[in-house]
Write a protein that holds these residues in place. Structure first.
Motif, mmCIF file in Angstrom:
data_model
loop_
_atom_site.group_PDB
_atom_site.id
_atom_site.type_symbol
_atom_site.label_atom_id
_atom_site.label_comp_id
_atom_site.label_asym_id
_atom_site.label_seq_id
_atom_site.Cartn_x
_atom_site.Cartn_y
_atom_site.Cartn_z
ATOM 1 N N HIS A 1 21.655 -10.817 61.369
ATOM 2 C CA HIS A 1 21.622 -10.865 59.908
ATOM 3 C C HIS A 1 22.948 -11.361 59.344
ATOM 4 C CE1 HIS A 1 17.977 -8.493 60.255
ATOM 5 N NE2 HIS A 1 17.786 -8.591 58.952
ATOM 6 N N VAL B 1 23.205 -14.231 50.497
ATOM 7 C CA VAL B 1 22.210 -13.260 50.945
ATOM 8 C C VAL B 1 20.975 -13.369 50.057
ATOM 9 C CG1 VAL B 1 21.762 -10.801 51.319
ATOM 10 C CG2 VAL B 1 24.062 -11.715 51.663
ATOM 11 N N PRO B 2 19.776 -13.495 50.659
ATOM 12 C CA PRO B 2 18.572 -13.495 49.815
ATOM 13 C C PRO B 2 18.370 -12.132 49.163
ATOM 14 C CG PRO B 2 17.988 -13.487 52.145
ATOM 15 C CD PRO B 2 19.471 -13.594 52.074
ATOM 16 N N ARG B 3 17.717 -12.127 48.031
ATOM 17 C CA ARG B 3 17.461 -10.852 47.345
ATOM 18 C C ARG B 3 16.490 -9.978 48.117
ATOM 19 N NH1 ARG B 3 15.643 -12.969 41.836
ATOM 20 N NH2 ARG B 3 16.236 -14.986 42.602
ATOM 21 N N GLN B 4 15.543 -10.618 48.809
ATOM 22 C CA GLN B 4 14.516 -9.871 49.538
ATOM 23 C C GLN B 4 14.282 -10.534 50.888
ATOM 24 O OE1 GLN B 4 10.159 -10.052 48.468
ATOM 25 N NE2 GLN B 4 10.670 -8.023 47.675
ATOM 26 N N ILE B 5 14.105 -9.726 51.927
ATOM 27 C CA ILE B 5 13.814 -10.233 53.265
ATOM 28 C C ILE B 5 12.465 -9.676 53.689
ATOM 29 C CG2 ILE B 5 14.532 -10.279 55.674
ATOM 30 C CD1 ILE B 5 17.418 -10.026 54.722
ATOM 31 N N GLN C 1 22.250 -2.945 54.730
ATOM 32 C CA GLN C 1 21.496 -3.211 53.502
ATOM 33 C C GLN C 1 22.292 -2.805 52.259
ATOM 34 O OE1 GLN C 1 17.821 -1.038 53.144
ATOM 35 N NE2 GLN C 1 16.868 -2.727 52.057
ATOM 36 N N TYR D 1 25.140 -5.545 51.822
ATOM 37 C CA TYR D 1 24.707 -6.879 51.385
ATOM 38 C C TYR D 1 23.719 -6.854 50.218
ATOM 39 C CZ TYR D 1 27.088 -9.004 55.320
ATOM 40 O OH TYR D 1 28.042 -9.425 56.202
ATOM 41 N N PHE E 1 20.288 -6.270 49.793
ATOM 42 C CA PHE E 1 18.997 -6.950 49.858
ATOM 43 C C PHE E 1 17.893 -5.905 49.987
ATOM 44 C CE2 PHE E 1 20.391 -6.679 54.274
ATOM 45 C CZ PHE E 1 19.257 -6.230 54.926
ATOM 46 N N GLU E 2 16.718 -6.299 49.550
ATOM 47 C CA GLU E 2 15.546 -5.422 49.627
ATOM 48 C C GLU E 2 14.710 -5.848 50.829
ATOM 49 O OE1 GLU E 2 11.439 -4.730 47.069
ATOM 50 O OE2 GLU E 2 13.120 -5.802 46.177
ATOM 51 N N GLU E 3 14.209 -4.881 51.586
ATOM 52 C CA GLU E 3 13.328 -5.235 52.700
ATOM 53 C C GLU E 3 11.879 -5.102 52.283
ATOM 54 O OE1 GLU E 3 13.050 -0.809 53.494
ATOM 55 O OE2 GLU E 3 14.632 -2.106 52.760
#
Length: 118
Positions: A32, A42-46, A74, A77, A79-81
């Motif tokens: 990651h 970093v993308p907002r959501q993965i 998480q 960085y 981001f939302e999973e």
């Protein structure tokens, strides 16, 4: 080849990052970090594949909680999973296509002529 492929794809730009890694939580997290460095952000959501292996190995599904190391990554960085629905390849079609592309282009043995021959 032992291990797994970590695939990160950005749907809007079609950019992708692929890395082969040992199936450990540390290697998964390092993948990651490398992907974020490659993308320059970093993308907002993965979206994660909701396979039993991924959920059990990296999120500790048997214990009902994710590893502390992932929570720390998480929260650092931000981001939302999100998990894809089991058996629904259309949830993550671009990533599934990326798997095939990586296998056809990066994991094919290279034939070298004349090596080891007199």
């Amino acid at each position: 080849m032992q291990g797994a492929l970590l695939r990160h794809g950005l749907p809007q730009s079609d950019d992708c990052f692929v890395q082969h890694f040992r199936e450990t939580t540390e290697a998964f997290l390092e993948g990651h970090v490398r992907a974020f460095a490659y993308f320059g952000g970093v993308p907002r959501q993965i979206l994660y594949d909701n396979t039993k292996l991924a959920v059990r190995r990296f999120w500790g599904a048997e214990s009902g909680r994710r590893p502390r190391a992932f929570s720390e990554l998480q929260s650092h960085y931000l981001f939302e999973e999100k998990f894809g629905r089991p058996g629904k390849g259309n949830d993550k079609g671009k990533v599934e296509g990326l798997v095939g592309y990586a296998r056809r282009n990066f994991m094919v043995p290279i034939r070298v002529w004349g090596v080891g021959r007199s």
